[in-house]
Design a protein around this motif. Structure first.
Motif, short mmCIF file in Angstrom:
data_model
loop_
_atom_site.label_atom_id
_atom_site.label_comp_id
_atom_site.label_asym_id
_atom_site.label_seq_id
_atom_site.Cartn_x
_atom_site.Cartn_y
_atom_site.Cartn_z
N PHE A 180 70.96 19.10 19.82
CA PHE A 180 70.54 17.76 20.22
C PHE A 180 69.16 17.84 20.88
N ASN A 181 68.12 17.85 20.07
CA ASN A 181 66.75 17.81 20.58
C ASN A 181 66.23 16.38 20.70
N ALA A 182 67.09 15.41 20.38
CA ALA A 182 66.80 13.98 20.53
C ALA A 182 68.11 13.29 20.90
N TYR A 183 68.01 12.07 21.36
CA TYR A 183 69.21 11.34 21.77
C TYR A 183 69.96 10.80 20.56
N ALA A 184 71.27 11.00 20.56
CA ALA A 184 72.15 10.43 19.55
C ALA A 184 73.32 9.75 20.27
N LYS A 185 73.53 8.49 19.99
CA LYS A 185 74.66 7.77 20.58
C LYS A 185 75.92 8.19 19.86
N LEU A 186 76.84 8.83 20.60
CA LEU A 186 78.01 9.46 19.98
C LEU A 186 79.28 8.64 20.12
N GLU A 187 79.24 7.59 20.94
CA GLU A 187 80.48 6.84 21.20
C GLU A 187 80.75 5.73 20.19
N GLY A 188 79.84 5.53 19.22
CA GLY A 188 80.07 4.53 18.18
C GLY A 188 80.04 3.11 18.73
N ASP B 120 83.73 25.94 15.54
CA ASP B 120 84.44 27.19 15.74
C ASP B 120 83.43 28.33 15.71
N ILE B 121 83.46 29.17 16.73
CA ILE B 121 82.53 30.30 16.80
C ILE B 121 83.31 31.61 16.73
N THR B 122 82.90 32.48 15.79
CA THR B 122 83.50 33.81 15.68
C THR B 122 82.43 34.91 15.76
N GLY B 123 81.16 34.51 15.88
CA GLY B 123 80.06 35.47 15.92
C GLY B 123 79.53 35.71 17.32
N GLU B 124 78.26 36.07 17.42
CA GLU B 124 77.67 36.50 18.69
C GLU B 124 76.44 35.66 19.07
N GLU B 125 76.31 35.39 20.36
CA GLU B 125 75.12 34.76 20.95
C GLU B 125 74.82 33.39 20.33
N ASN B 126 75.85 32.61 20.13
CA ASN B 126 75.72 31.29 19.53
C ASN B 126 76.02 30.19 20.54
N SER B 127 75.66 28.96 20.17
CA SER B 127 76.01 27.77 20.95
C SER B 127 76.72 26.79 20.03
N GLY B 128 77.82 26.21 20.53
CA GLY B 128 78.51 25.19 19.75
C GLY B 128 77.72 23.89 19.75
N LEU B 129 77.57 23.27 20.93
CA LEU B 129 76.76 22.08 21.12
C LEU B 129 75.62 22.45 22.06
N TYR B 130 74.40 22.28 21.59
CA TYR B 130 73.22 22.67 22.36
C TYR B 130 72.43 21.39 22.66
N PHE B 131 72.26 21.08 23.95
CA PHE B 131 71.55 19.86 24.37
C PHE B 131 70.21 20.24 24.99
N ASN B 132 69.15 19.62 24.46
CA ASN B 132 67.81 19.86 24.98
C ASN B 132 67.00 18.57 24.85
N TYR B 133 67.32 17.60 25.71
CA TYR B 133 66.74 16.26 25.64
C TYR B 133 66.29 15.85 27.04
N THR B 134 65.03 15.45 27.17
CA THR B 134 64.46 15.19 28.49
C THR B 134 64.56 13.72 28.92
N TYR C 208 76.07 24.20 25.67
CA TYR C 208 74.89 24.72 26.36
C TYR C 208 73.96 23.55 26.65
N VAL C 209 73.72 23.28 27.93
CA VAL C 209 72.84 22.18 28.33
C VAL C 209 71.57 22.77 28.92
N GLN C 210 70.54 22.85 28.10
CA GLN C 210 69.23 23.29 28.59
C GLN C 210 68.53 22.17 29.34
N ASP C 211 68.71 20.94 28.81
CA ASP C 211 68.15 19.76 29.46
C ASP C 211 68.95 18.55 29.00
N GLY C 212 69.08 17.55 29.88
CA GLY C 212 69.81 16.34 29.52
C GLY C 212 71.06 16.16 30.36
#
Length: 218
Positions: free
Chosen positions: A124-132, A150-164, A190-194
Motif C-alpha cells: 500500500f504505497n497509496a491510499y485504498a479504501k478497504l471498507e467498501g 499465506d507466507i511460507t518463505g523468508e523475509e516477506n511482508s503480508g500487508l505492507y503499508f507505506n503511505y504518508t 508491516y507499517v513503515q508509514d501510515g
C-alpha cells in the motif's frame, strides 16, 4: 467496463525480472468515444481453475494505475484460484503514488501465497479504501475488501503499508498466515508509514505456526 478472467495458467520465468501479469488501464477518454470511458471499472477475476505463478525477480501480479477519485470507475481484483509469489522481491498488488483509491475492491477469497523471499503480498504505497460501501457510477456497490496472505518463505511482508497521508486504512476482513519450517523473518503486517486499523472480528486471524523470528505486526 474493462476486465480479464483467468481460468488457465500464467507464469513468469525463474530467470526473468521485472515482469507484470496485469496493469490496469489509465482511465481516459478514448478518441471518438464519450467521456463515460472514465467511469469504467477495471477488473481482474482469477477463477477456481486459475493459477498464477511468479518465478523471477521483482515480478508483479498487479499494478493499479486507474484513478478511482471522483467519478471514475475504480478497480476490482478477485482471487478464487492460486496466486503464488515464488521468486525474490516480488509484489502481489500495488498502486500508483499520489492517487486515492476510494473505489477499491480486493477480494482474496483464496490467499496470495508467498513462498519466495523479500516479497510483499499487497504493498500500500497509496491510499485504498478497504471498507467498501461506495457505489460505482455505472456498476454495483463495492464490497468490503478481503485480504488473505499465506507466507511460507523468508523475509516477506503480508500487508505492507507505506503511505504518508492522513487517511486511515480500515482492514475489516483478513486472514494472514506464516506457516512451515521455511517461514523465517517475516512480518504479516508491516507499517513503515501510515495509520492502520485491524478489525477485531472472530473470523479475522493472524497466525504464526512454526518457522523462526516471524512477527505478527511490525
Amino acid at each position: 467496463n474493462i476486465g480479464f478472467v483467468n481460468n488457465g495458467s500464467i507464469t513468469t520465468s525463474d530467470t526473468g525480472s521485472g515482469n507484470y501479469i496485469w496493469i490496469t488501464a489509465v482511465e481516459a477518454t478514448t478518441p471518438g468515444r464519450s467521456s463515460n470511458d472514465t467511469k469504467r471499472t477495471m477488473y481482474f477475476y482469477n477463477d477456481e481453475n486459475g493459477k498464477i505463478t511468479l518465478g523471477g525477480t521483482k515480478d508483479m501480479f498487479t499494478r493499479v494505475w486507474t484513478n478511482s477519485s471522483g467519478v471514475a470507475g475504480g478497480f476490482s481484483i478477485t482471487n478464487k484460484g492460486s496466486i503464488i509469489l515464488g521468486g525474490q522481491q516480488q509484489t502481489g498488488i500495488t498502486f500508483t503514488d499520489g492517487i486515492k483509491y476510494n473505489l477499491a475492491e480486493i477480494l482474496l477469497d483464496k490467499p496470495i501465497t508467498i513462498s519466495g523471499k523479500k516479497s510483499a503480498g499487497i504493498y500500500f504505497n497509496a491510499y485504498a479504501k478497504l471498507e467498501g460501501g461506495e457505489t460505482r457510477p455505472i456498476s454495483t456497490s463495492i464490497n468490503e475488501s478481503i485480504l488473505k496472505v499465506d507466507i511460507t518463505g523468508e523475509e516477506n511482508s503480508g500487508l505492507y503499508f507505506n503511505y504518508t497521508g492522513a487517511d486511515v486504512f480500515n482492514v475489516k476482513k483478513y486472514i494472514l498466515n506464516a506457516t512451515g519450517d521455511r517461514a523465517k523473518n517475516n512480518a504479516l503486517v508491516y507499517v513503515q508509514d501510515g495509520t492502520v486499523t485491524l478489525a477485531a472480528a472472530d473470523e479475522n486471524k493472524i497466525n504464526i505456526t512454526g518457522g523462526e523470528k516471524n512477527t505478527a505486526i511490525y
